[in-house]
Design an enzyme around this catalytic site. Structure first.
Site, short mmCIF file in Angstrom:
data_model
loop_
_atom_site.label_atom_id
_atom_site.label_comp_id
_atom_site.label_asym_id
_atom_site.label_seq_id
_atom_site.Cartn_x
_atom_site.Cartn_y
_atom_site.Cartn_z
N ASP A 1 -4.12 32.92 7.48
CA ASP A 1 -3.26 33.32 6.36
C ASP A 1 -2.77 34.73 6.61
OD1 ASP A 1 -1.88 33.61 4.04
OD2 ASP A 1 -3.65 33.83 2.75
N ASP B 1 12.70 32.00 8.22
CA ASP B 1 13.88 32.71 8.76
C ASP B 1 15.10 32.35 7.90
OD1 ASP B 1 13.85 30.03 9.70
OD2 ASP B 1 15.31 30.53 11.25
N HIS C 1 4.44 33.28 6.38
CA HIS C 1 5.55 33.79 7.20
C HIS C 1 6.82 33.33 6.51
CE1 HIS C 1 7.36 35.20 11.01
NE2 HIS C 1 8.26 34.25 10.78
N GLU D 1 3.91 29.51 8.45
CA GLU D 1 5.31 29.60 8.01
C GLU D 1 5.55 28.51 6.96
OE1 GLU D 1 8.22 29.93 11.20
OE2 GLU D 1 9.89 29.99 9.80
#
Ligand code: G3I
Ligand code: 9MR
Length: 607
Positions: free
Chosen positions: A523, A172, A473, A532
């Protein structure tokens, strides 16, 4: 009643089908002169190593099979350290070919150690990544973070603040002080332990030459962290949007970002990191060192007066929480680091040393490192060392059997690969303090695990190894239209929590494997709980690989025992060394002495 069912192996035996053996290896490679081990599953008979010309150059009888509770497998360890010729080998088990990709090279960790460090550059907020540094992963600038408003939870904040730079936390685009704390500390400690090595190491990042690359990279985040301190000394918890954005590039995420929360944990983490930074940057920039030290002291003061101001996620915020309702370990970390920097009795601590593996919510182990490595500063350094060694003994004994790794099934939770990497770091501290090779070898085994010697048979670092994560991620890797993910990222790793499993379109199918936490991994971009990436996961991996590189280049931390460094194979030294060169070592480094003059291993004269 007698069972009417035959076991799977009995059926296979009756039908004449045999299990195929699997050899799990460090897919990135083994260092030529180093300890080397692979893990064998379902093997029988000897393991042969065959060179490119078809010659069997080594044959090894594996250890007795033992169970590993991480994967529920019964496996054997194969020590092939005797193989000391660089090359690519085929591995055969009982005559059957099981691998063709076993590599032995002099500089096996060179590229991966730099890539793990370089990833922090790829995480930089507020600037464009130019092609000359970022290659095909170049991208536009995102998140200028100028004039950022305060969320109502950020007590005392009014108006706006400029809070640019820093590293994105993970997949993020948030910036979180708590997680920046342990990540930045870990990288600073790598420099502090091996300054001479990192003064000269470069990995193509924009830098004006005034700082070594490692310190230039760290400063990019320190500069951001400094903006998160309030006038009263307290430190705000995070800078994020109210909700996570979609799968878009940084420049496309234009939602309003806020300074959110203020917490004791963030404040003490900040204090400890700035205290270390004051020591590390002093020789390059004394005024910066003064500035960060003042910031550290002010933070410590606020934290001490407000030690239980815990982060509580406001109802209108949904980004990462990093909440932790105990700041005593963060305070301990800040105290010992401030004490080393200032020797001011105000920061003295008498807490019992902790044997907990470090993590973003558990900073006490870092205080154990600090005390154990400063016997001249702390009266209880011996006690810290004892704790450190007893934990390292447990890790080393686990690594001597089963899968040949220090982890046990309980160590597989969100970010398990960082648990492994931090265990590798812990083992290196034990090695520095004793010179005992078993700790060094166990640290190498831990890096082997991350680079492929694991039950998923994959390297967990993007871009490295025969098989590595392709769909982490990580928003930039997902949204940039380039098939390969950004390189040098350590994914979180297997764990059975399944927090990302569900039926919504952004959630994952159930990927957990019963009784095999070390195989519970997917994955896929959906899997933020296993796939992530995060700065606090890359940093211990970068420390582990980077420290092994530095040690093998002849460096050792100043506090390390004498004779830590094994004398390297004498290679032809640079022609600048005249006379009859001898390789020698002291506590700090390996050097060459000839006619009374000292040289480094490249032949440069030492002072
Ligand atoms: O520490 C305990 C351990 O003692 C216990 O045995 C184990 C088994 O349940 O749990 C451990 O706690 C876990 C904790 O992570 C350990 O750090 C929690 O279960 C787990 O839910 C928690 O996950 C955290 C996750 O956010 C959810 O809050 C991760 O550590 C943390 O790395 C992750 O951080 C996110 C940020 O919020 C947002 N940015 C991405 C980042 C990475 O995914
Ligand atoms: O991308 C987010 C990741 O960084 C976090 O670790 C994770 C758990 O908090 O959440 C991810 O964001 C997801 C959000 O929680 C729910 N909607 C989908 C988002 C992307 O998968």
């Amino acid at each position: 009643m007698k069972s009417m069912f035959l076991t799977a192996s009995a059926i296979l035996a009756l039908t004449g089908v045999s299990f195929a053996a699997t050899a799990y290896i460090n897919q990135v490679g083994y260092r030529t002169g180093d300890f080397k081990e692979l893990t064998l599953f379902e093997g029988s008979g000897n393991v042969d190593f065959v060179d490119q010309s078809g010659q069997t150059v080594l044959s090894v009888t594996p250890s007795a099979a033992a169970n590993w509770n991480g994967s529920g497998q019964s496996v054997q360890l194969v020590d092939f350290s005797a193989l000391k010729t660089p090359g690519t080998y085929t591995v055969k088990v009982n005559g059957q070919e099981v691998r063709k990709d076993l590599k032995i090279t002099d500089d096996a960790y060179g590229d991966v150690s730099k890539a793990l460090l370089k990833w922090f550059y790829y995480q930089r907020a507020s600037m464009a990544l130019e092609e000359q540094y970022a290659g095909k992963w170049k991208r536009s600038a995102g998140h200028p973070d100028m004039g950022v408003a305060f969320h109502s939870s950020a007590t005392g904040g009014s108006g706006t603040v400029d809070s640019p730079k820093g590293w994105y936390d993970a997949g993020d685009y948030g910036k979180y002080i708590v997680n920046s704390g342990i990540s930045t500390y870990t990288l600073l400690s790598l420099y502090e332990h091996f300054p001479a090595y990192f003064d000269n190491l470069k990995w193509n990042i924009p830098a004006d030459g005034s700082l070594p690359d490692l310190l230039a990279e760290i400063k990019y985040n320190l500069d951001w962290m400094l903006t998160m301190q309030a006038a009263d000394g307290g430190v705000y918890h995070k800078l994020t949007t109210l909700e996570f954005c979609g799968t878009i590039m940084p420049n496309e995420d234009v939602d309003t970002r806020y300074i959110i929360g203020k917490s004791s944990t963030a404040t003490f983490d900040f204090a400890g990191v700035m205290a270390v930074a004051a020591r590390v940057y002093r020789k390059f920039d004394a005024s910066y060192a003064d500035k960060v030290l003042e910031a550290a002291k002010k933070a410590y003061e606020w934290g001490s007066a407000n030690s239980n101001v815990y982060y509580k996620q406001p109802s209108d915020v949904a980004t990462g929480t990093y909440s932790d309702n105990n700041s005593s370990d963060e305070k301990e970390f800040a105290s010992v680091e401030l004490y080393v920097t200032t020797k001011d009795a105000a920061y003295a601590s008498t807490k019992e040393p902790s044997g907990s593996i470090p993590g973003w919510a558990e900073m006490s182990g870092l205080a154990t490192y600090c005390k154990a490595t400063h016997p001249d500063v702390f009266g209880d350094a011996e006690a810290a060392k004892d704790t450190l060694l007893s934990v390292a003994d447990l890790y080393a004994s686990r690594a001597s059997t089963g899968f040949g790794v220090p982890m046990s099934k309980g160590d597989f939770y969100w970010g398990s690969n960082s648990v492994a990497a931090n265990m590798g770091v812990w083992l290196l501290y034990a090695y520095y303090l004793t010179g005992d090779k078993k700790y060094y070898q166990s640290a190498v085994k831990t890096l082997d695990y991350l680079l492929g010697k694991n039950p998923l048979d994959m390297s967990f670092v993007t871009g490295f190894g025969s098989k590595s994560p392709k769909h982490p991620h990580h928003r930039p890797s997902q949204a940039d239209g380039i098939s390969e993910p950004v390189p040098g990222m350590l994914v979180g790793g297997p764990q059975p929590g399944g927090e990302d499993i569900g039926s919504q379109e952004w959630q994952c199918r159930d990927y957990r494997v019963n009784n095999a936490p070390a195989k519970s991994y997917l994955d896929d971009e959906c899997s933020y709980a296993s796939n992530e990436v995060a700065i606090n996961w890359n940093s211990p991996a970068a420390y582990l690989a980077g420290a092994l590189q530095a040690i093998n280049a002849g460096h050792a931390p100043s506090f390390a025992v004498e004779g830590l460094i094994a004398l390297p194979k004498v290679r032809p030294v640079a022609r600048t060394v005249v006379g009859s060169p001898k390789v020698r070592f002291d506590t700090h480094r390996v050097y060459i002495e000839s006619n009374g003059v000292r040289y480094d291993l490249k032949g440069n004269k030492l002072k």
